[in-house]
Scaffold this active site. Structure first.
Site, short mmCIF file in Angstrom:
data_model
loop_
_atom_site.label_atom_id
_atom_site.label_comp_id
_atom_site.label_asym_id
_atom_site.label_seq_id
_atom_site.Cartn_x
_atom_site.Cartn_y
_atom_site.Cartn_z
N TYR A 23 -36.99 -15.61 17.68
CA TYR A 23 -36.29 -16.56 18.54
C TYR A 23 -35.95 -15.89 19.86
CZ TYR A 23 -31.54 -14.69 17.81
OH TYR A 23 -30.42 -13.90 17.80
N CYS A 24 -35.67 -16.72 20.86
CA CYS A 24 -35.27 -16.22 22.18
C CYS A 24 -34.17 -17.14 22.69
CB CYS A 24 -36.48 -16.16 23.12
SG CYS A 24 -37.30 -17.75 23.34
N ARG A 25 -34.20 -17.47 23.95
CA ARG A 25 -33.18 -18.38 24.49
C ARG A 25 -33.55 -19.83 24.24
NH1 ARG A 25 -32.60 -21.18 29.25
NH2 ARG A 25 -30.46 -21.70 29.77
N TRP B 260 -31.83 -19.70 20.69
CA TRP B 260 -30.40 -19.45 20.87
C TRP B 260 -29.65 -20.69 21.35
CZ3 TRP B 260 -26.47 -17.15 19.19
CH2 TRP B 260 -25.26 -17.15 19.90
#
Length: 149
Positions: A105-107, A135
């Site tokens: 996952y990231c932003r 996120w």
């Protein structure tokens, strides 16, 4: 029906020309939803996993999903090409195995998909998944205390 066969054949030919796309096309698993992620990180799901946050350290300082290890996108390919002992020394967790789902996952979901593409190039044995909501989705829903289903 003939057009569907042609489209499938065409995709297979393109994937065969680019091996990492072939792995992604034929062995990818569905994206992870918020509800599934909640069950995974709270131990409701029995499947072993490694959760990887590919944001930069300054972004992670704003908050992270519990149990995640931070491996910034720029380091992902090198990290997953490391021998196990070097991976453990740097990230303080075992190097993911083919027995686990590796969830990125990231932003917002774009860098995590890039991470999956990069890791697929260096290790074809891993089960790679994307928490596409990433996120922003997690922070929104977890801060509102959405219960487990």
């Amino acid at each position: 029906m003939l057009s569907a066969v042609r489209a499938t054949r065409s995709a297979a030919i393109r994937a065969a020309r680019v091996p990492h796309l072939a792995a992604r096309l034929y062995s990818s698993k569905p994206d992870v939803s918020f509800d599934e992620l909640q069950k995974i990180i709270h131990g409701v799901s029995p499947k072993p996993y490694v959760l990887v946050d590919v944001r930069e350290p300054n972004e992670v300082a704003e908050g992270r999903v519990p149990t995640a290890v931070n491996i910034p996108l720029g380091d992902v390919a090198a990290a997953f090409a490391m021998p196990s002992d070097a991976f453990i020394a740097k990230y303080r967790i075992d190097r993911p195995s083919d027995e686990e789902d590796v969830i990125f996952y990231c932003r917002s979901g774009k860098r995590s998909q890039k991470a999956i593409d990069e890791v697929a190039r260096v290790d074809h044995s891993l089960s790679l998944r994307n928490y596409r909501g990433s996120w922003l989705d997690y922070a929104d829903k977890a801060l509102h205390n959405k219960p487990l289903n």
